[in-house]
Design a protein around this motif. Sequence first.
Motif, mmCIF file in Angstrom:
data_model
loop_
_atom_site.group_PDB
_atom_site.id
_atom_site.type_symbol
_atom_site.label_atom_id
_atom_site.label_comp_id
_atom_site.label_asym_id
_atom_site.label_seq_id
_atom_site.Cartn_x
_atom_site.Cartn_y
_atom_site.Cartn_z
ATOM 1 N N ASP A 289 0.848 -1.188 0.000
ATOM 2 C CA ASP A 289 0.000 0.000 0.000
ATOM 3 C C ASP A 289 0.887 1.242 0.000
ATOM 4 O O ASP A 289 1.507 1.568 1.007
ATOM 5 C CB ASP A 289 -0.915 0.001 1.220
ATOM 6 N N SER B 297 -0.452 4.209 -1.132
ATOM 7 C CA SER B 297 -1.451 5.209 -1.507
ATOM 8 C C SER B 297 -1.071 6.617 -1.052
ATOM 9 O O SER B 297 -1.338 7.582 -1.772
ATOM 10 C CB SER B 297 -2.822 4.824 -0.953
ATOM 11 N N SER B 298 -0.448 6.745 0.094
ATOM 12 C CA SER B 298 -0.036 8.075 0.562
ATOM 13 C C SER B 298 0.946 8.704 -0.415
ATOM 14 O O SER B 298 0.832 9.884 -0.756
ATOM 15 C CB SER B 298 0.617 7.996 1.938
ATOM 16 N N TYR B 299 1.909 7.907 -0.853
ATOM 17 C CA TYR B 299 2.893 8.417 -1.811
ATOM 18 C C TYR B 299 2.265 8.651 -3.185
ATOM 19 O O TYR B 299 2.526 9.662 -3.826
ATOM 20 C CB TYR B 299 4.072 7.455 -1.930
ATOM 21 N N ASP B 300 1.417 7.732 -3.605
ATOM 22 C CA ASP B 300 0.801 7.834 -4.934
ATOM 23 C C ASP B 300 -0.103 9.058 -5.063
ATOM 24 O O ASP B 300 -0.296 9.567 -6.157
ATOM 25 C CB ASP B 300 0.026 6.566 -5.270
ATOM 26 N N GLU B 301 -0.665 9.524 -3.946
ATOM 27 C CA GLU B 301 -1.527 10.700 -3.968
ATOM 28 C C GLU B 301 -0.741 11.989 -4.209
ATOM 29 O O GLU B 301 -1.315 12.987 -4.626
ATOM 30 C CB GLU B 301 -2.307 10.808 -2.660
ATOM 31 N N ASP C 131 5.867 4.906 3.856
ATOM 32 C CA ASP C 131 5.120 3.823 3.210
ATOM 33 C C ASP C 131 5.977 2.559 3.085
ATOM 34 O O ASP C 131 5.486 1.446 3.306
ATOM 35 C CB ASP C 131 4.625 4.251 1.828
#
Length: 78
Positions: free
Chosen positions: A29, A31-35, A60
Amino acid sequence: MKKQELIHLHGLLSEVRTRFETKTDSESDFSSYDEQKTRPTSIHHSKNDHRNAVLTIADDLTANMMKTESKTVAPHAD
């Protein structure tokens, strides 16, 4: 740390992420970085943007690696 050094570190951590995802079978996961909009190739972004991205991808990576660890190793000094 200089902006160029942060961009380099950002690229290295991105490579670690890629290798981690290919070597582990578990669901990762990030997601924090991908955002975030800042990537290692975003050289026009500010130094602070890269600093935040480095901290986010490091968090992450740490969280995902902790999920895959089967046992905790006690810290010790040599």
